[in-house]
Design a protein around this motif. Structure first.
Motif, PDB file in Angstrom:
ATOM      1  N   ALA A  25      10.576   5.893  -6.743  1.00  0.00           N
ATOM      2  CA  ALA A  25       9.259   6.012  -5.538  1.00  0.00           C
ATOM      3  C   ALA A  25       9.065   6.255  -4.378  1.00  0.00           C
ATOM      4  O   ALA A  25       8.086   7.174  -3.823  1.00  0.00           O
ATOM      5  CB  ALA A  25       8.671   4.245  -6.019  1.00  0.00           C
ATOM      6  N   ASN A  26      10.357   6.254  -4.330  1.00  0.00           N
ATOM      7  CA  ASN A  26      10.710   6.884  -2.279  1.00  0.00           C
ATOM      8  C   ASN A  26      10.292   8.326  -1.947  1.00  0.00           C
ATOM      9  O   ASN A  26      10.241   8.684  -1.663  1.00  0.00           O
ATOM     10  CB  ASN A  26      11.636   5.913  -1.619  1.00  0.00           C
ATOM     11  N   LEU A  27      10.584   8.822  -3.499  1.00  0.00           N
ATOM     12  CA  LEU A  27      10.246  10.142  -3.223  1.00  0.00           C
ATOM     13  C   LEU A  27       8.866  10.492  -2.541  1.00  0.00           C
ATOM     14  O   LEU A  27       8.313  11.859  -2.029  1.00  0.00           O
ATOM     15  CB  LEU A  27      10.685  10.744  -4.935  1.00  0.00           C
ATOM     16  N   LEU A  28       8.200   9.369  -2.869  1.00  0.00           N
ATOM     17  CA  LEU A  28       6.922   9.875  -2.750  1.00  0.00           C
ATOM     18  C   LEU A  28       6.635   9.793  -1.460  1.00  0.00           C
ATOM     19  O   LEU A  28       5.442  10.715  -0.814  1.00  0.00           O
ATOM     20  CB  LEU A  28       5.736   9.007  -2.706  1.00  0.00           C
ATOM     21  N   LEU A  29       7.309   9.762  -0.114  1.00  0.00           N
ATOM     22  CA  LEU A  29       7.552   9.389   1.202  1.00  0.00           C
ATOM     23  C   LEU A  29       7.908  11.119   1.245  1.00  0.00           C
ATOM     24  O   LEU A  29       7.407  11.771   2.866  1.00  0.00           O
ATOM     25  CB  LEU A  29       8.585   8.919   1.252  1.00  0.00           C
ATOM     26  N   VAL A 140       1.198   3.746  -3.248  1.00  0.00           N
ATOM     27  CA  VAL A 140       0.955   3.851  -3.998  1.00  0.00           C
ATOM     28  C   VAL A 140       2.547   3.456  -4.918  1.00  0.00           C
ATOM     29  O   VAL A 140       2.852   3.048  -5.383  1.00  0.00           O
ATOM     30  CB  VAL A 140       1.035   5.590  -4.440  1.00  0.00           C
ATOM     31  N   MET A 141       3.791   3.436  -4.007  1.00  0.00           N
ATOM     32  CA  MET A 141       4.705   2.871  -4.056  1.00  0.00           C
ATOM     33  C   MET A 141       5.433   1.775  -4.250  1.00  0.00           C
ATOM     34  O   MET A 141       6.296   1.282  -5.570  1.00  0.00           O
ATOM     35  CB  MET A 141       6.149   3.769  -2.609  1.00  0.00           C
ATOM     36  N   VAL A 142       4.573   0.481  -4.256  1.00  0.00           N
ATOM     37  CA  VAL A 142       4.446  -0.367  -4.216  1.00  0.00           C
ATOM     38  C   VAL A 142       4.377  -0.636  -5.754  1.00  0.00           C
ATOM     39  O   VAL A 142       4.606  -1.769  -6.984  1.00  0.00           O
ATOM     40  CB  VAL A 142       3.827  -1.474  -3.281  1.00  0.00           C
ATOM     41  N   LEU A 143       2.990  -0.075  -6.061  1.00  0.00           N
ATOM     42  CA  LEU A 143       2.182   0.111  -7.593  1.00  0.00           C
ATOM     43  C   LEU A 143       3.294   0.613  -8.377  1.00  0.00           C
ATOM     44  O   LEU A 143       3.479   0.561  -9.459  1.00  0.00           O
ATOM     45  CB  LEU A 143       0.967   0.811  -7.529  1.00  0.00           C
ATOM     46  N   LEU A 144       4.535   2.109  -8.205  1.00  0.00           N
ATOM     47  CA  LEU A 144       5.384   2.062  -9.367  1.00  0.00           C
ATOM     48  C   LEU A 144       6.350   1.785  -9.001  1.00  0.00           C
ATOM     49  O   LEU A 144       7.215   2.284  -9.629  1.00  0.00           O
ATOM     50  CB  LEU A 144       4.986   3.532  -8.447  1.00  0.00           C
ATOM     51  N   SER A 145       7.078   0.359  -8.042  1.00  0.00           N
ATOM     52  CA  SER A 145       8.260  -0.229  -7.787  1.00  0.00           C
ATOM     53  C   SER A 145       8.376  -0.404  -9.522  1.00  0.00           C
ATOM     54  O   SER A 145       7.149  -1.395  -9.787  1.00  0.00           O
ATOM     55  CB  SER A 145       7.757  -1.136  -7.277  1.00  0.00           C
ATOM     56  N   GLN A 146       9.352  -1.142  -9.629  1.00  0.00           N
ATOM     57  CA  GLN A 146      10.133  -1.221 -10.651  1.00  0.00           C
ATOM     58  C   GLN A 146      10.403  -3.224 -11.056  1.00  0.00           C
ATOM     59  O   GLN A 146      10.089  -4.212  -9.745  1.00  0.00           O
ATOM     60  CB  GLN A 146      11.595  -2.072 -11.009  1.00  0.00           C
ATOM     61  N   GLY A 147       9.372  -3.716 -11.970  1.00  0.00           N
ATOM     62  CA  GLY A 147       9.397  -5.033 -11.934  1.00  0.00           C
ATOM     63  C   GLY A 147       8.695  -6.298 -11.414  1.00  0.00           C
ATOM     64  O   GLY A 147       8.231  -7.405 -11.771  1.00  0.00           O
ATOM     65  N   PHE A 148       7.788  -5.715 -10.213  1.00  0.00           N
ATOM     66  CA  PHE A 148       7.022  -6.520  -9.389  1.00  0.00           C
ATOM     67  C   PHE A 148       7.679  -8.031  -9.267  1.00  0.00           C
ATOM     68  O   PHE A 148       7.050  -8.881  -9.767  1.00  0.00           O
ATOM     69  CB  PHE A 148       5.891  -6.715 -10.095  1.00  0.00           C
ATOM     70  N   GLU A 149       7.832  -8.306  -8.496  1.00  0.00           N
ATOM     71  CA  GLU A 149       9.152  -9.585  -8.085  1.00  0.00           C
ATOM     72  C   GLU A 149       8.752  -9.806  -6.633  1.00  0.00           C
ATOM     73  O   GLU A 149       9.304 -11.234  -6.540  1.00  0.00           O
ATOM     74  CB  GLU A 149      10.596  -9.989  -8.228  1.00  0.00           C
ATOM     75  N   GLU A 152       9.298  -5.481  -3.254  1.00  0.00           N
ATOM     76  CA  GLU A 152       8.546  -4.161  -3.446  1.00  0.00           C
ATOM     77  C   GLU A 152       7.417  -4.018  -2.332  1.00  0.00           C
ATOM     78  O   GLU A 152       7.570  -3.086  -1.614  1.00  0.00           O
ATOM     79  CB  GLU A 152       7.516  -3.489  -4.684  1.00  0.00           C
ATOM     80  N   TRP A 153       7.571  -5.585  -1.375  1.00  0.00           N
ATOM     81  CA  TRP A 153       6.127  -5.496  -0.705  1.00  0.00           C
ATOM     82  C   TRP A 153       6.990  -5.080   0.907  1.00  0.00           C
ATOM     83  O   TRP A 153       6.724  -4.439   1.652  1.00  0.00           O
ATOM     84  CB  TRP A 153       5.960  -7.258  -0.081  1.00  0.00           C
ATOM     85  N   PHE A 154       8.636  -4.823   0.820  1.00  0.00           N
ATOM     86  CA  PHE A 154       8.860  -4.792   2.213  1.00  0.00           C
ATOM     87  C   PHE A 154       8.967  -2.897   2.711  1.00  0.00           C
ATOM     88  O   PHE A 154       9.401  -2.267   3.099  1.00  0.00           O
ATOM     89  CB  PHE A 154      11.023  -4.828   1.541  1.00  0.00           C
ATOM     90  N   LEU A 155       8.148  -2.203   0.867  1.00  0.00           N
ATOM     91  CA  LEU A 155       7.936  -0.733   1.472  1.00  0.00           C
ATOM     92  C   LEU A 155       7.443  -0.745   2.302  1.00  0.00           C
ATOM     93  O   LEU A 155       6.743   0.065   2.683  1.00  0.00           O
ATOM     94  CB  LEU A 155       7.778  -0.305  -0.455  1.00  0.00           C
ATOM     95  N   LEU A 156       6.261  -1.648   2.605  1.00  0.00           N
ATOM     96  CA  LEU A 156       4.803  -1.163   3.214  1.00  0.00           C
ATOM     97  C   LEU A 156       5.064  -2.261   4.655  1.00  0.00           C
ATOM     98  O   LEU A 156       4.463  -1.680   5.439  1.00  0.00           O
ATOM     99  CB  LEU A 156       3.418  -2.276   2.377  1.00  0.00           C
ATOM    100  N   LEU A 157       5.764  -3.000   4.334  1.00  0.00           N
ATOM    101  CA  LEU A 157       5.471  -4.436   5.031  1.00  0.00           C
ATOM    102  C   LEU A 157       6.228  -3.412   7.048  1.00  0.00           C
ATOM    103  O   LEU A 157       5.736  -3.544   7.908  1.00  0.00           O
ATOM    104  CB  LEU A 157       6.833  -5.255   5.447  1.00  0.00           C
TER     105      LEU A 157
END
Length: 199
Positions: A25-29, A140-149, A152-157
């Motif tokens: 999902a980091n490719l969305l950057l 969007v990257m959070v929504l496409l992250s694996q697992g939802f544990e 993935e919020w570290f992508l947004l923080l």
């Protein structure tokens, strides 16, 4: 474009490529990167290929290392798999404060930035809007992250931290600024002790 900016774009694309090795999902950057490039004047068609060159370099080096030390097909199957979305993790009482706090900071910060947009000099509006584009991309990257544990919020923080820092700098009422800072300080403690309180 100047040589310094070209190197910055190339460096950014290489870092995005390295990050994508761990999370596709980091490719969305690339979208914020291309958006920021499009806001610059004197942009030519060949400049849009600079990020692709950076990604191509990362891909070639990764493929060479995998062929030398591992199985490229096994890595590709694991990397390209669709994410498994598990929303029940966020319905738990333990995670609710974190989710509410992050969303509240993003929504309130976005509203303040929207209201202040007309006061921003036209020359700086592209940079001003870049943070908004980054936050939307991170969502969007959070929504496409694996697992939802929760990880993935570290992508947004990081982008949320920049947004909140800008908001705190513009808040004139001292008590409101102090309240936000205390909330950010106490929220991790509340998250840690909440399971014990509930049980």
């Amino acid at each position: 474009l100047g040589d310094v900016y070209k190197r910055q774009v190339l460096d950014a694309s290489i870092w995005i490529g390295l990050a994508a090795l761990f999370l596709p999902a980091n490719l969305l950057l690339l979208f914020p990167l291309y958006w920021s490039m499009s806001q610059r004047s004197h942009l030519k068609l060949r400049h849009y290929f600079i990020p692709l060159i950076g990604l191509g370099a990362v891909t070639l080096i990764t493929a060479a290392l995998l062929m030398a030390f591992g199985d490229p097909s096994a890595w590709w199957d694991d990397w390209s798999g669709l994410p498994t979305i598990e929303w029940t993790y966020y319905t738990s009482v333990e995670q609710l404060p974190l989710v509410v706090a992050v969303l509240a900071m993003v929504i309130s910060g976005s509203i303040r930035r929207y209201l202040a947009y007309k006061r921003v000099n036209r020359l700086f509006r592209a940079n001003y809007n870049l943070l908004t584009v980054l936050i939307l991309t991170a969502f969007v990257m959070v929504l496409l992250s694996q697992g939802f544990e929760g990880r993935e919020w570290f992508l947004l923080l990081p982008f949320t931290a920049v947004l909140q820092a800008n908001n705190l700098a513009t808040i004139r009422k001292l008590w409101l600024r102090e309240a936000v800072l205390w909330l950010m300080l106490l929220l991790p403690m509340f998250r840690f002790f909440l399971p014990e309180i509930v049980t």
